[in-house]
Design a protein around this motif. Structure first.
Motif, PDB file in Angstrom:
ATOM      1  N   PRO A  24       0.827  -1.206   0.000  1.00  0.00           N
ATOM      2  CA  PRO A  24       0.000   0.000   0.000  1.00  0.00           C
ATOM      3  C   PRO A  24       0.861   1.256   0.000  1.00  0.00           C
ATOM      4  O   PRO A  24       1.956   1.268   0.565  1.00  0.00           O
ATOM      5  CB  PRO A  24      -0.809  -0.091   1.285  1.00  0.00           C
ATOM      6  CG  PRO A  24      -0.326  -1.278   2.024  1.00  0.00           C
ATOM      7  CD  PRO A  24       0.637  -2.016   1.182  1.00  0.00           C
ATOM      8  N   ARG A  27       0.558   6.940   3.532  1.00  0.00           N
ATOM      9  CA  ARG A  27      -0.034   8.269   3.565  1.00  0.00           C
ATOM     10  C   ARG A  27       1.077   9.292   3.727  1.00  0.00           C
ATOM     11  O   ARG A  27       2.110   9.002   4.335  1.00  0.00           O
ATOM     12  CB  ARG A  27      -1.035   8.369   4.700  1.00  0.00           C
ATOM     13  CG  ARG A  27      -2.270   7.531   4.409  1.00  0.00           C
ATOM     14  CD  ARG A  27      -3.360   7.832   5.367  1.00  0.00           C
ATOM     15  NE  ARG A  27      -4.594   7.285   4.841  1.00  0.00           N
ATOM     16  CZ  ARG A  27      -5.696   7.191   5.523  1.00  0.00           C
ATOM     17  NH1 ARG A  27      -5.738   7.601   6.764  1.00  0.00           N
ATOM     18  NH2 ARG A  27      -6.783   6.699   4.994  1.00  0.00           N
ATOM     19  N   SER A  67      -6.079  11.070   9.582  1.00  0.00           N
ATOM     20  CA  SER A  67      -6.670   9.901   8.922  1.00  0.00           C
ATOM     21  C   SER A  67      -8.066  10.211   8.416  1.00  0.00           C
ATOM     22  O   SER A  67      -8.431   9.833   7.298  1.00  0.00           O
ATOM     23  CB  SER A  67      -6.714   8.710   9.882  1.00  0.00           C
ATOM     24  OG  SER A  67      -5.422   8.286  10.186  1.00  0.00           O
ATOM     25  N   GLU A  71      -8.993  10.348   4.485  1.00  0.00           N
ATOM     26  CA  GLU A  71     -10.045   9.434   4.031  1.00  0.00           C
ATOM     27  C   GLU A  71     -11.158  10.204   3.323  1.00  0.00           C
ATOM     28  O   GLU A  71     -11.659   9.785   2.287  1.00  0.00           O
ATOM     29  CB  GLU A  71     -10.598   8.635   5.213  1.00  0.00           C
ATOM     30  CG  GLU A  71     -11.719   7.682   4.857  1.00  0.00           C
ATOM     31  CD  GLU A  71     -11.298   6.509   3.976  1.00  0.00           C
ATOM     32  OE1 GLU A  71     -12.201   5.807   3.492  1.00  0.00           O
ATOM     33  OE2 GLU A  71     -10.103   6.291   3.757  1.00  0.00           O
ATOM     34  N   LYS A  77     -13.450   5.785   0.414  1.00  0.00           N
ATOM     35  CA  LYS A  77     -13.428   4.454  -0.215  1.00  0.00           C
ATOM     36  C   LYS A  77     -13.045   3.350   0.766  1.00  0.00           C
ATOM     37  O   LYS A  77     -13.677   2.298   0.802  1.00  0.00           O
ATOM     38  CB  LYS A  77     -12.462   4.453  -1.395  1.00  0.00           C
ATOM     39  CG  LYS A  77     -12.941   5.283  -2.546  1.00  0.00           C
ATOM     40  CD  LYS A  77     -11.920   5.312  -3.661  1.00  0.00           C
ATOM     41  CE  LYS A  77     -12.378   6.255  -4.758  1.00  0.00           C
ATOM     42  NZ  LYS A  77     -11.344   6.443  -5.768  1.00  0.00           N
ATOM     43  N   ARG A  78     -12.001   3.581   1.546  1.00  0.00           N
ATOM     44  CA  ARG A  78     -11.510   2.531   2.447  1.00  0.00           C
ATOM     45  C   ARG A  78     -12.547   2.189   3.518  1.00  0.00           C
ATOM     46  O   ARG A  78     -12.845   1.023   3.746  1.00  0.00           O
ATOM     47  CB  ARG A  78     -10.196   2.984   3.078  1.00  0.00           C
ATOM     48  CG  ARG A  78      -9.589   1.970   3.992  1.00  0.00           C
ATOM     49  CD  ARG A  78      -8.335   2.537   4.670  1.00  0.00           C
ATOM     50  NE  ARG A  78      -7.780   1.567   5.571  1.00  0.00           N
ATOM     51  CZ  ARG A  78      -6.766   0.772   5.306  1.00  0.00           C
ATOM     52  NH1 ARG A  78      -6.177   0.843   4.136  1.00  0.00           N
ATOM     53  NH2 ARG A  78      -6.331  -0.078   6.193  1.00  0.00           N
ATOM     54  N   THR A  79     -13.089   3.203   4.179  1.00  0.00           N
ATOM     55  CA  THR A  79     -14.046   2.924   5.247  1.00  0.00           C
ATOM     56  C   THR A  79     -15.350   2.353   4.705  1.00  0.00           C
ATOM     57  O   THR A  79     -15.962   1.504   5.347  1.00  0.00           O
ATOM     58  CB  THR A  79     -14.327   4.185   6.092  1.00  0.00           C
ATOM     59  OG1 THR A  79     -14.657   5.262   5.229  1.00  0.00           O
ATOM     60  CG2 THR A  79     -13.121   4.560   6.943  1.00  0.00           C
ATOM     61  N   GLU A  82     -14.624  -1.280   4.133  1.00  0.00           N
ATOM     62  CA  GLU A  82     -14.591  -1.998   5.408  1.00  0.00           C
ATOM     63  C   GLU A  82     -16.000  -2.255   5.939  1.00  0.00           C
ATOM     64  O   GLU A  82     -16.316  -3.366   6.368  1.00  0.00           O
ATOM     65  CB  GLU A  82     -13.795  -1.216   6.449  1.00  0.00           C
ATOM     66  CG  GLU A  82     -12.300  -1.253   6.249  1.00  0.00           C
ATOM     67  CD  GLU A  82     -11.578  -0.484   7.335  1.00  0.00           C
ATOM     68  OE1 GLU A  82     -11.299  -1.090   8.394  1.00  0.00           O
ATOM     69  OE2 GLU A  82     -11.307   0.702   7.127  1.00  0.00           O
TER      70      GLU A  82
END
Length: 188
Positions: A24, A27, A67, A71, A77-79, A82
């Motif tokens: 990955p 950040r 964070s 985000e 997208k990530r959360t 999840e």
């Protein structure tokens, strides 16, 4: 795993496998002494909540806010992924029951923040270019807010709610299926 026959699904699977082979992208990081800074004026209750989330995640309040901001700038997208993974694992019926129990974090219940109260201010240190992205996003109407502070507060409220949901769903998944957590065991 079931065999995949659809050419579209096969192409998506190949892209996912290609991405999985790459580490990955970290950040962006900066040095706190030279970092771009912004004072967020909000509610001490919000900062207390962010402190708790940060402790759970093993990070500082500033890192937690960073964070959340990164985000949000990335489109959540990530959360979202999840949340969808947990919901898929638990099933929609169970997930809906769990999510219905999570209290809202409603800042309107706190009234107007006292501008003289130092607990209602937080100096956020940004990674490079983040402040510019937020400012330009608001100026170009890409981000829905009247000013930077309003955008940050709305983003942090959403982050708190998302983190509450993630925590509740993960806790439920572990409680329902303790075999999910076997130290040293991972089998794809």
């Amino acid at each position: 795993m079931n065999s995949v026959n659809s050419p579209i699904a096969l192409a998506a699977l190949q892209r996912a496998l290609g991405v999985a082979k790459i580490a990955p992208v970290p950040r962006p990081r900066g040095h706190s002494r030279t970092a771009d800074k912004f004072v967020i004026r909000a509610y001490s209750e919000m900062y207390i909540e962010l402190d708790g989330i940060g402790r759970y995640q093993g990070r500082s309040r500033n890192s937690e806010i960073q964070s959340a901001v990164l985000e949000a700038l990335g489109g959540w997208k990530r959360t979202t992924a999840e949340l969808n993974i947990y919901i898929h694992h638990l099933g929609k019926v169970v997930s809906k029951k769990i999510l219905a129990e999570i209290p809202d974090f409603d800042i309107s219940q706190f009234g107007e923040p006292d501008k003289k109260d130092r607990r209602n201010k937080f100096v956020l240190r940004f990674p490079p270019n983040v402040r510019d992205m937020v400012r330009d996003g608001i100026a170009n109407k890409n981000l829905d807010a009247e000013n930077m502070n309003a955008w940050f507060v709305a983003t942090l409220v959403r982050w708190i709610m998302v983190q509450r949901k993630l925590y509740a769903l993960l806790s439920a998944a572990i409680a329902i299926d303790p075999d999910l957590v076997i130290p040293g065991y991972y089998e794809p």
